[in-house]
Write a protein that holds these residues in place. Structure first.
Motif, PDB file in Angstrom:
ATOM      1  N   LEU B  47      23.127   4.427  29.228  1.00 46.42           N
ATOM      2  CA  LEU B  47      22.423   5.432  29.986  1.00 46.42           C
ATOM      3  C   LEU B  47      23.154   6.539  29.834  1.00 46.42           C
ATOM      4  CD1 LEU B  47      22.055   3.437  33.584  1.00 46.42           C
ATOM      5  CD2 LEU B  47      20.270   4.531  31.960  1.00 46.42           C
ATOM      6  N   LEU B  48      24.498   6.698  29.715  1.00 44.14           N
ATOM      7  CA  LEU B  48      25.257   7.735  29.416  1.00 44.14           C
ATOM      8  C   LEU B  48      26.791   7.710  29.054  1.00 44.14           C
ATOM      9  CD1 LEU B  48      27.059   7.827  32.404  1.00 44.14           C
ATOM     10  CD2 LEU B  48      25.003   9.027  33.256  1.00 44.14           C
ATOM     11  N   LYS B  49      27.343   8.682  28.573  1.00 41.56           N
ATOM     12  CA  LYS B  49      28.965   8.481  28.192  1.00 41.56           C
ATOM     13  C   LYS B  49      29.799   9.605  28.666  1.00 41.56           C
ATOM     14  CE  LYS B  49      27.530  10.232  23.543  1.00 41.56           C
ATOM     15  NZ  LYS B  49      26.070  10.472  23.856  1.00 41.56           N
ATOM     16  N   TYR B  50      30.765   9.425  28.488  1.00 48.03           N
ATOM     17  CA  TYR B  50      31.878  10.406  28.923  1.00 48.03           C
ATOM     18  C   TYR B  50      33.121  10.424  27.716  1.00 48.03           C
ATOM     19  CZ  TYR B  50      35.774  13.664  30.622  1.00 48.03           C
ATOM     20  OH  TYR B  50      36.415  14.485  30.874  1.00 48.03           O
ATOM     21  N   PHE B  51      33.000  11.544  27.061  1.00 48.61           N
ATOM     22  CA  PHE B  51      34.195  11.536  25.996  1.00 48.61           C
ATOM     23  C   PHE B  51      35.379  12.694  26.562  1.00 48.61           C
ATOM     24  CE2 PHE B  51      32.039   8.282  24.033  1.00 48.61           C
ATOM     25  CZ  PHE B  51      31.322   8.332  22.935  1.00 48.61           C
ATOM     26  N   ASP B  54      33.114  18.474  30.127  1.00 48.06           N
ATOM     27  CA  ASP B  54      32.512  18.731  31.855  1.00 48.06           C
ATOM     28  C   ASP B  54      32.341  17.258  32.369  1.00 48.06           C
ATOM     29  OD1 ASP B  54      29.398  20.109  33.176  1.00 48.06           O
ATOM     30  OD2 ASP B  54      31.024  19.172  34.189  1.00 48.06           O
ATOM     31  N   THR B  55      33.194  17.141  33.388  1.00 43.91           N
ATOM     32  CA  THR B  55      33.060  15.551  34.067  1.00 43.91           C
ATOM     33  C   THR B  55      31.865  15.225  34.710  1.00 43.91           C
ATOM     34  OG1 THR B  55      33.997  16.790  36.281  1.00 43.91           O
ATOM     35  CG2 THR B  55      35.578  16.018  34.760  1.00 43.91           C
ATOM     36  N   LEU B  56      30.798  16.152  34.739  1.00 44.28           N
ATOM     37  CA  LEU B  56      29.679  15.421  35.370  1.00 44.28           C
ATOM     38  C   LEU B  56      28.876  15.516  34.148  1.00 44.28           C
ATOM     39  CD1 LEU B  56      28.052  14.831  37.952  1.00 44.28           C
ATOM     40  CD2 LEU B  56      27.377  17.424  37.718  1.00 44.28           C
ATOM     41  N   VAL B  57      28.395  14.216  33.650  1.00 41.52           N
ATOM     42  CA  VAL B  57      27.639  14.243  32.676  1.00 41.52           C
ATOM     43  C   VAL B  57      26.160  13.506  32.895  1.00 41.52           C
ATOM     44  CG1 VAL B  57      29.540  13.351  31.035  1.00 41.52           C
ATOM     45  CG2 VAL B  57      28.629  11.671  32.125  1.00 41.52           C
ATOM     46  N   GLN B  58      25.263  14.059  32.124  1.00 40.05           N
ATOM     47  CA  GLN B  58      23.831  13.846  32.504  1.00 40.05           C
ATOM     48  C   GLN B  58      23.432  12.832  31.353  1.00 40.05           C
ATOM     49  OE1 GLN B  58      22.191  14.957  35.175  1.00 40.05           O
ATOM     50  NE2 GLN B  58      23.966  16.283  35.390  1.00 40.05           N
ATOM     51  N   GLY B  59      22.593  11.701  31.914  1.00 42.92           N
ATOM     52  CA  GLY B  59      22.049  10.749  30.842  1.00 42.92           C
ATOM     53  C   GLY B  59      20.474  10.701  30.856  1.00 42.92           C
ATOM     54  N   ILE B  60      20.029   9.583  30.501  1.00 41.65           N
ATOM     55  CA  ILE B  60      18.904   9.295  30.351  1.00 41.65           C
ATOM     56  C   ILE B  60      18.174   8.580  31.784  1.00 41.65           C
ATOM     57  CG2 ILE B  60      18.587   8.501  27.796  1.00 41.65           C
ATOM     58  CD1 ILE B  60      18.544   5.606  28.873  1.00 41.65           C
TER      59      ILE B  60
END
Lengths: 112, 117
Positions: B47-51, B54-60
């Protein structure tokens, strides 16, 4: 562009038997990882293959072994099957140096 | 040892309502963070990932997640749930700085989402 494919879809084996599961990675990917997902649980990492070698391994006994072929496809072998090996086995592929993995639909193994 | 906790085993929401699925991790350093969704009889879809960044990440599929370092959390949110969102959701982590394609993922036990029409 084909994604990760696994075969067979379902498999029923008897305790003590051996099983081989197969995985073809997404086009362009060069690493394959295997996971075991027991009913009601999250997937557990079994091992990862890159350049035809096992690179990382989770807490699984030696009964679990694998292989990666020159075309990057992979096999998971489980010997001396136990009832507790019944699970969904997931294959995931990725690129060396990257952190995203793409999962196949899994093989449902039932041991009776 | 690293671990991922998803405290909610089951969540039921009405279609159109907002959703938040909780995820906490225990790790020596901030890992890479992921959310996956699994429909019945299916594999896992990212769905989404954080590397970093920005600490708010958008996904599908309209999902987003917020990384909070102080709380070791990475909660998944959606403003308005659709009936097709009913599935099992898994939070996962991978260690930074270890080479290897995709690396070893450690998963939580999952949250089963039911959507009431």
């Amino acid at each position: 562009d084909a994604g990760v494919t696994q075969s067979p879809t379902h498999l029923i084996k008897t305790r003590g038997q051996q099983v081989t599961l197969r995985c073809s990675p997404k086009s362009g990917h060069d690493t394959v990882s295997w996971y075991q997902q027991a009913l009601g649980q999250g997937p557990q990492f079994i091992f990862q293959y890159y350049e035809e070698e096992e690179r990382q391994r989770g807490n699984f006994p030696d009964r679990f072994s694998g292989h990666q072929f020159p075309n990057y496809s992979s096999e998971l072998n489980v010997n001396a099957l136990l009832l507790g090996d019944s699970a969904l086995y997931l294959c995931a592929s990725g690129l060396q140096g990257a952190y995203e993995q793409y999962f196949g639909p899994g093989t449902r193994l039932t041991v009776t | 040892a690293q671990s991922v906790t998803q405290p909610d085993i089951h969540i039921t929401v009405s279609e159109g309502a907002s959703l938040e699925l909780r995820c906490n991790y225990s790790y020596g350093a901030t890992p890479y963070l992921f959310w996956y969704v699994q429909s019945p009889g299916q594999g896992l879809q990212l769905l989404l990932k954080y590397f970093s960044g920005d600490t708010l990440v958008q996904g599908i599929k309209g999902f987003e997640a917020e990384f909070k370092r102080s709380q070791s959390s990475f909660n998944l949110r959606k403003p308005s749930v659709h009936w097709s969102d009913a599935a099992e959701y898994f939070c996962a982590v991978a260690p930074r700085g270890v080479t290897g394609g995709g690396n070893k993922l450690t998963f939580g036990t999952g949250t089963q989402l039911k959507v009431e029409l």
